[in-house]
Design an enzyme around this catalytic site. Structure first.
Site, PDB file in Angstrom:
ATOM      1  N   CYS A  13       0.841  -1.199   0.000  1.00  0.00           N
ATOM      2  CA  CYS A  13       0.000   0.000   0.000  1.00  0.00           C
ATOM      3  C   CYS A  13       0.882   1.258   0.000  1.00  0.00           C
ATOM      4  CB  CYS A  13      -0.973  -0.042   1.176  1.00  0.00           C
ATOM      5  SG  CYS A  13      -2.399   1.065   0.976  1.00  0.00           S
ATOM      6  N   GLU A  56      -1.024  -8.932   4.951  1.00  0.00           N
ATOM      7  CA  GLU A  56      -0.923  -9.073   6.406  1.00  0.00           C
ATOM      8  C   GLU A  56      -2.287  -9.009   7.081  1.00  0.00           C
ATOM      9  OE1 GLU A  56      -0.918  -4.579   5.967  1.00  0.00           O
ATOM     10  OE2 GLU A  56      -0.396  -6.350   4.774  1.00  0.00           O
ATOM     11  N   HIS A  75      -3.417  -5.804   0.972  1.00  0.00           N
ATOM     12  CA  HIS A  75      -2.755  -6.062   2.252  1.00  0.00           C
ATOM     13  C   HIS A  75      -2.745  -7.557   2.601  1.00  0.00           C
ATOM     14  CE1 HIS A  75      -2.374  -1.898   3.897  1.00  0.00           C
ATOM     15  NE2 HIS A  75      -3.355  -1.658   3.045  1.00  0.00           N
TER      16      HIS A  75
END
Length: 232
Positions: free
Chosen positions: A86, A205, A203
């Site tokens: 990002c 994660e 993302h």
């Protein structure tokens, strides 16, 4: 493997990364302040999401001048791994570690959603745990995530197989309906020619813990650990 997670003023996804690398993957992880210059102990650098320096001027435009980024460039030149997620992807393009730029979303709105992605390459250290053209779902959260590059750069990316992730529909079709932000060629993530530097807007994660109901992003971290020796 030892991870290093950069921390800029305004970073807000740094601890999310640490939760995955240190908590779930149980790998040594060090948070690296933006003024540090010695990252020689690190195998994989993660440039996290957030709003580095408040996104003043342009996303990533100030972070590129942070002292740590010169060390990150040297790290990448040595063939070590760099992941930008990002805002981290924006910083990598601003720093010249990856080509192109991330600009305002097509509809000029901030987007927070989960979207399908198609794996374009599974021969990288980042993606070997996935199947060719596998469709996964990852969260996105950005206002300036539209990937843009001039025609020559786009042609080079395609010719050199540097596009790692594309936005798609649920069936894996790469089309306008599956493009959430207007990114050219539905690009969601790219790598450098050597494959050791990866930038992506989604993302992983945020989709690596079963508690969150989605572990599609964990494959990226599994891939890395399968590629390099695991630290204990």
């Amino acid at each position: 493997m030892k991870f290093g997670v950069l921390v800029f003023p305004g970073s807000n996804c740094d601890r999310d990364i640490v939760t995955v690398t240190s908590g779930i993957m149980q790998q040594p992880t060090r948070m690296i302040w933006h003024e540090e210059t010695d990252i020689s102990d690190i195998d994989t650098i993660v440039v996290p999401g957030g709003f580095s320096y408040g996104d003043y001027l342009r996303c990533g435009a100030i972070a590129r001048f942070a002292p740590v980024m010169q060390a990150v460039k040297q790290h990448a030149a040595q063939g070590k791994y760099v992941l930008g997620i990002c805002n981290g992807f924006q910083i990598l393009t601003e720093s010249g570690l990856l080509p192109g730029a991330l600009v305002r979303n097509r509809d000029l709105h901030f987007i927070c959603d989960r979207v399908p992605l198609r794996v374009e390459r599974n021969d990288l250290a980042w993606t070997n745990a996935y199947q060719p053209h596998q469709v996964i779902s990852l969260p996105i959260a950005h206002g300036e995530g539209c990937y843009y590059a001039d025609p020559a750069t786009l042609k080079s990316l395609e010719a050199n197989n540097q596009i790692v992730w594309r936005y798609c529909d649920a069936q894996g079709n790469v089309n306008e309906a599956g493009n959430p932000n207007g990114s050219l060629n539905n690009i969601a993530g790219i790598c450098n020619r050597e494959g050791n530097v990866l930038g992506m807007m989604p993302h992983p994660e945020r989709a690596a813990d079963i508690v969150l109901g989605n572990t599609d992003g964990k494959g990226l971290f599994d891939s890395l650990l399968a590629k390099l020796p695991v630290s204990v």
